[in-house]
Design an enzyme around this catalytic site. Sequence first.
Site, PDB file in Angstrom:
ATOM      1  N   HIS A 155      -3.444  53.579  18.522  1.00 23.07           N
ATOM      2  CA  HIS A 155      -3.041  54.611  17.562  1.00 23.07           C
ATOM      3  C   HIS A 155      -4.497  55.248  16.945  1.00 23.07           C
ATOM      4  O   HIS A 155      -4.435  56.548  17.169  1.00 23.07           O
ATOM      5  CB  HIS A 155      -2.228  54.185  16.446  1.00 23.07           C
ATOM      6  CG  HIS A 155      -0.702  54.219  16.866  1.00 23.07           C
ATOM      7  ND1 HIS A 155      -0.318  53.691  18.164  1.00 23.07           N
ATOM      8  CD2 HIS A 155       0.291  54.076  15.827  1.00 23.07           C
ATOM      9  CE1 HIS A 155       1.006  53.667  18.258  1.00 23.07           C
ATOM     10  NE2 HIS A 155       1.190  53.778  16.570  1.00 23.07           N
ATOM     11  N   HIS A 214      -3.394  46.898  11.734  1.00 24.79           N
ATOM     12  CA  HIS A 214      -4.467  46.256  12.685  1.00 24.79           C
ATOM     13  C   HIS A 214      -5.537  45.864  11.541  1.00 24.79           C
ATOM     14  O   HIS A 214      -5.471  46.092  10.420  1.00 24.79           O
ATOM     15  CB  HIS A 214      -5.056  47.300  13.485  1.00 24.79           C
ATOM     16  CG  HIS A 214      -4.323  47.682  14.977  1.00 24.79           C
ATOM     17  ND1 HIS A 214      -4.338  46.808  15.931  1.00 24.79           N
ATOM     18  CD2 HIS A 214      -3.376  48.736  14.860  1.00 24.79           C
ATOM     19  CE1 HIS A 214      -3.402  47.555  16.794  1.00 24.79           C
ATOM     20  NE2 HIS A 214      -2.722  48.500  16.125  1.00 24.79           N
TER      21      HIS A 214
END
Length: 262
Positions: A155, A214
């Site tokens: 992303h 993340h």
Amino acid sequence: MEHLERCAWVLRGTLVRSAVRRYLPWALAASMLAGSLVKELSPLPESYLSNKRNVLNVYFVKVAWAWTFCLLLPFIALTNYHLTGKAGLVLRRLSTLLVGTAIWYVCTAIFSNIEHYTGSCYQSPALEGERKEHRSKQQCHGEGGFWHGFDISGHSFLLAFCALMIVEEMAVLHEVKTDRNHRLHTAITTLVVALGFLTFIWVWMFLCTAIYFHNLSQKVFGTLFGLLGWYGTYGCWYLKSFSPGLPPQSSSLNLKQDTYKK
């Protein structure tokens, strides 16, 4: 149509400025670091945006390159043909989308391989009970396991790359002048609004990724790949004669070179 015109005017005044192209990469890097610090030091409570099934993630981010490709294709074709009238030049400029597709494909393949070769299968998300018999992510998930490897943020990579590519291509609007009563004007205005909103979605979801998902190193690598993909093309290769080239502008090469020297 009046509301569409007004919206397009605001977006053109916001995204087409050279300052946006100059500082957006730095803003993305800074927001990634700031969001990551928030996640590590003072995590925000779960929200709708922290759910991977939220509408923006499922219907936009998951297919970010498809949205970017499908909207930039007619935009580049219409604006570049309107300015140059040369089909060959338009095809050359459209090849930027093929380059972008190659960058997206190669980078995601690299990320997938890194996660595969650095990962292992576990019985639970807490990384308990390693299942050494499952040597791939697909096999691990198929057997109800949990794969853990170095998962570079796709992303962060793709949203940064797409946002930067859109603002680069929208620079052509400095030169585009159309008759308000012409169908071309309506088409370009509609595409400007769509691309503008898409850019804001990409930047917003980039920040959400930094805040909710993340770890720092995974987002740093993802963002770095996105920035390198943009700079390697628009900042270096597209300045050369043997390339898809930059959007047609008055003295575009000199302006672009001055921008990157600063």
